[in-house]
Design a protein around this motif. Sequence first.
Motif, mmCIF file in Angstrom:
data_model
loop_
_atom_site.group_PDB
_atom_site.id
_atom_site.type_symbol
_atom_site.label_atom_id
_atom_site.label_comp_id
_atom_site.label_asym_id
_atom_site.label_seq_id
_atom_site.Cartn_x
_atom_site.Cartn_y
_atom_site.Cartn_z
ATOM 1 N N TYR A 143 104.004 6.665 28.791
ATOM 2 C CA TYR A 143 103.326 6.527 29.981
ATOM 3 C C TYR A 143 103.774 7.583 31.104
ATOM 4 C CZ TYR A 143 100.933 2.028 28.551
ATOM 5 O OH TYR A 143 99.973 1.201 27.830
ATOM 6 N N GLU A 144 105.192 7.480 30.993
ATOM 7 C CA GLU A 144 105.750 8.439 32.155
ATOM 8 C C GLU A 144 105.401 9.665 31.972
ATOM 9 O OE1 GLU A 144 109.810 7.539 31.602
ATOM 10 O OE2 GLU A 144 109.693 5.887 33.220
ATOM 11 N N LYS A 145 105.329 10.157 30.400
ATOM 12 C CA LYS A 145 105.296 11.612 30.279
ATOM 13 C C LYS A 145 103.578 11.770 30.377
ATOM 14 C CE LYS A 145 107.414 12.425 26.308
ATOM 15 N NZ LYS A 145 107.341 12.616 24.641
ATOM 16 N N ALA A 146 102.657 10.805 30.144
ATOM 17 C CA ALA A 146 101.348 11.051 30.503
ATOM 18 C C ALA A 146 101.104 10.828 32.134
ATOM 19 C CB ALA A 146 100.350 9.841 29.616
ATOM 20 N N GLY A 147 102.158 10.560 32.847
ATOM 21 C CA GLY A 147 101.808 10.442 34.441
ATOM 22 C C GLY A 147 101.103 9.191 34.608
ATOM 23 N N TRP B 33 101.813 6.402 35.973
ATOM 24 C CA TRP B 33 103.006 5.775 36.528
ATOM 25 C C TRP B 33 102.746 4.088 36.664
ATOM 26 C CZ3 TRP B 33 106.379 9.087 35.736
ATOM 27 C CH2 TRP B 33 105.992 10.538 35.827
ATOM 28 N N ASN C 127 108.735 4.003 38.979
ATOM 29 C CA ASN C 127 107.406 4.260 38.471
ATOM 30 C C ASN C 127 106.549 3.672 39.630
ATOM 31 O OD1 ASN C 127 107.757 5.892 36.204
ATOM 32 N ND2 ASN C 127 108.413 4.243 35.074
ATOM 33 N N LYS D 285 106.214 6.260 42.058
ATOM 34 C CA LYS D 285 105.511 7.525 41.856
ATOM 35 C C LYS D 285 104.048 7.151 41.763
ATOM 36 C CE LYS D 285 108.999 9.666 39.064
ATOM 37 N NZ LYS D 285 109.806 9.554 37.671
ATOM 38 N N ALA D 286 103.699 5.811 41.484
ATOM 39 C CA ALA D 286 102.312 5.439 41.434
ATOM 40 C C ALA D 286 101.649 5.316 42.723
ATOM 41 C CB ALA D 286 102.005 4.113 40.692
#
Length: 119
Positions: free
Chosen positions: A71-75, A77, A103, A106-107
């Motif tokens: 999920y993080e890699k895909a953004g 967040w 996260n 970041k979201a």
Amino acid sequence: MPIYEYQSFKSQNGCNQCLKGFEIFQGIHEDPLSTCPFCGNKIKKVISWCRSAISETPQEQRFVENRVKEYEKAGLWSHAAELADKHSDKTKDKNLQMRALDNYQKAGYNSDSLAKHIK
Ligand SMILES: [Zn+2]
């Protein structure tokens, strides 16, 4: 299964294990340890508690961590945050909890509303 934590009776005596304290699983009916199983030094019981009822296998944990990472890699967040949050709630995993916070931020959640997550 209760976990007991023991520590060296005297802070200047003991081995690596009992000087800083170690945790050990013991059955309820087992006598508490009075000497270090590693070096034989006198030890005292520090805390005992029951781990949260839900324990999980390392495989499950890895699975969740990988999922969060994806999920993080895909953004994604908020997805990553929610998963990490839910999971850390269950397992009391501090690292995952911090990661959830990270996260969430970041979201775009503001950190005030996140304060409740920090315990
Ligand atoms: Zn020891």
